[in-house]
Design a protein around this motif. Structure first.
Motif, PDB file in Angstrom:
ATOM      1  N   GLN A   1      -3.359   7.807   0.587  1.00  0.00           N
ATOM      2  CA  GLN A   1      -2.649   7.604   1.855  1.00  0.00           C
ATOM      3  C   GLN A   1      -2.745   6.130   2.210  1.00  0.00           C
ATOM      4  O   GLN A   1      -3.854   5.603   2.278  1.00  0.00           O
ATOM      5  CB  GLN A   1      -3.333   8.393   2.987  1.00  0.00           C
ATOM      6  N   PRO A   2      -1.649   5.491   2.479  1.00  0.00           N
ATOM      7  CA  PRO A   2      -1.745   4.071   2.853  1.00  0.00           C
ATOM      8  C   PRO A   2      -2.562   3.906   4.134  1.00  0.00           C
ATOM      9  O   PRO A   2      -2.480   4.731   5.049  1.00  0.00           O
ATOM     10  CB  PRO A   2      -0.293   3.646   3.071  1.00  0.00           C
TER      11      PRO A   2
ATOM     12  N   LEU B   1       0.817  -1.216   0.000  1.00  0.00           N
ATOM     13  CA  LEU B   1       0.000   0.000   0.000  1.00  0.00           C
ATOM     14  C   LEU B   1       0.855   1.273   0.000  1.00  0.00           C
ATOM     15  O   LEU B   1       0.362   2.350  -0.357  1.00  0.00           O
ATOM     16  CB  LEU B   1      -0.935   0.011   1.214  1.00  0.00           C
TER      17      LEU B   1
ATOM     18  N   THR C   1      -6.864   3.109  -0.179  1.00  0.00           N
ATOM     19  CA  THR C   1      -5.567   3.771  -0.347  1.00  0.00           C
ATOM     20  C   THR C   1      -5.526   4.554  -1.651  1.00  0.00           C
ATOM     21  O   THR C   1      -5.017   5.678  -1.712  1.00  0.00           O
ATOM     22  CB  THR C   1      -4.441   2.726  -0.327  1.00  0.00           C
TER      23      THR C   1
END
Lengths: 188, 188, 188, 188
Positions: free
Chosen positions: D165-166, D100, D160
């Motif tokens: 954003q992971p 991710l 994600t």
DNA sequence: TATGAATGAGTCTTCATTCAT
DNA sequence: GATGAATGAAGACTCATTCAT
């Protein structure tokens, strides 16, 4: 003054496009038609050629139809002569010679003849014209004679298209006279 | 040894290319010719189509010449018949009917006829063929008759190309008989 | 009278346009939207699609908003169930399975999910939906659990969109049960 | 010096084109792919994009295949970890988090997921990837658990992609731990 | 206000021809 | 000599947007 309001005249523009397409088909053949050539010749923007005809094939079809329409008109005039003056080889030859002297008509006939075998969608058009032609003749001469006269006429047209010179009237006269057999019925 | 030298046989490859081009011209018309189609059909690499013919026009010319050559061959055979058996309407009609039954020949004739008016560089080819044809006939029938017979023959070919059906033999027979006038001279 | 004023009903026409656009977005993706497709599908003249929406992007936004609205409605119904019957994995699974069985809803969710990362102007929409979803869940289960349940739900929706088959209820049941942690508070 | 001979290196050029196409697919979505963008990005003339790929669809397929290949590689590495260290939630979460955090991988996954439902020809690709994924997991955890873990993973990936954003590692940890059920067999 | 014609930019694709290998 | 990669010019077609009516 006769210029009239130019803007927003869809009918007119459509006709201009078809006429330009027909002219190109006659001069360069059905396969040489492109949107760009049509637009340039008609003096319209490129986009309007697709505005009025969804595909180039549609436009080609419209052009060929317009060309055939001119030939049909000639055919109708010919029959009018037959009705008025009687059907005779000399009347036919006179009309045919006039036909062959009109590059527009010869070109149209040539274009339709070329388009038929190469574009299946136009075969019917060519067959239809041929059938109409023979049918008209067959109202005045025997069916066999009508076939032969039509076929010779086709050859004469092709020859004229090839040489860009109308076939000599004497030649037409001899051949048509030889092929012409009036219907026997007393009344039509 | 009887296999002949396969690799490095430029003559053979050239012929394959021309034959493929001729087939495409017959099937799709002279304007539909492309290097890629030819290469694919002939089973040769793309590069060789430009190796043997500087431009596509050259290749088209070679293809049309090959097609005409077949027709010339037919014409030569016809004359051979005339020499052997004498020139008669029935002999001519038999040969013509055979011609019309061969789609390859009809297609070739059609292609040349179409190419003539549209591509100035091929007009001469068409005129030449027509002239040859008439000249041959004129060695056996009067010039006027030869013109008429050739013209009718053209029309019959176009009609066959259009309908994809050979014109009926009876029709050919009646028309050719009507148009046929043997030369008066005792000897040729 | 019950017919209502048909002509001049801008609201109605606007809704027809948005609905058509939404259907297209669901079926073909947000990038496939065009004025012409919308007009054709809604059965309205081309001009009205630009009359009601200044740009295609505006129309796309309206379509996505309409799709989200349907999902929000489902979410509201779900919460109503929670209020009425209490929030339980089985209640959630039942609602989720109904959701996945409705191609319209799945398609809508899929469309919004796809549009988000690709079109910056729609990212907020997707984030908003996601946030709402989690917030609703978090009124009944722990925030951590809500995150996990929402994330699994997203995956289930994507899988359903991909295979065009709703995910098996048993699978949903096991996973949701494992991820579900009710809030400890006595009051809400 | 390491530049090596540039000219005439079809392999290299093909790869450049595919890479450029893949990058565009990831950044702008599969529907935004155009020959022009690819050519510009790869720094090759427009014509070479069609030289190597007959149609844009072919190129898109190649791009998606390249993207999937990267994901498959990640999957293979993950399994290598399982073999080496044993399959555990924490090992999986570590790998997933790494996944991710790599926008390239997330973008690739997202692109394939989007392409599936909208382009029937790519559905199989997405299904194949999903099936492979589950099959790998099912060698270490129960099939039911594998389904659930894969589905959650999909959701995490989509989330994600949406937020850029992971997903937080703790969240992944809790959820995966809850869904993870090792196979009971003693061997395997 | 509502409509559909207008138009030019941009899309995919084909191809003749050139040329490195 | 033979081959296939290279490339830019066209070609058909689509379409957002503008605007006259």
């Amino acid at each position: 003054m006769t210029e009239a309001p130019r803007r927003r005249d869809p009918e007119r523009r459509r006709r201009e496009i078809v006429d330009a397409a027909a002219a190109i088909v006659v001069e360069q053949g059905p396969d040489a038609l492109t949107h760009r050539k049509v637009a340039a010749r008609a003096g319209v923007p490129l986009g309007s050629t697709t505005q009025y005809f969804a595909t180039l094939d549609d436009l080609r079809a419209a052009a060929l139809a317009a060309l055939i329409a001119e030939a049909e008109e000639w055919l109708a005039e010919l029959e009018a002569v037959f009705v008025r003056e009687g059907a005779s080889p000399s009347a036919y030859v006179a009309a045919l010679h006039r036909y062959l002297c009109d590059p527009q008509l010869v070109g149209a006939d040539f274009a339709v003849t070329c388009a038929g075998p190469l574009h299946p969608e136009f075969t019917a058009l060519g067959v239809h014209w041929s059938t109409n032609f023979i049918a008209m003749l067959a109202r005045y001469i025997t069916p066999e004679s009508a076939d032969a006269v039509a076929m010779f006429t086709d050859g004469a047209t092709m020859h004229t298209a090839l040489t860009a010179q109308p076939v000599a009237k004497e030649l037409l006269d001899r051949a048509i006279t030889a092929l012409w057999i009036p219907r026997q019925e007393t009344t039509q």
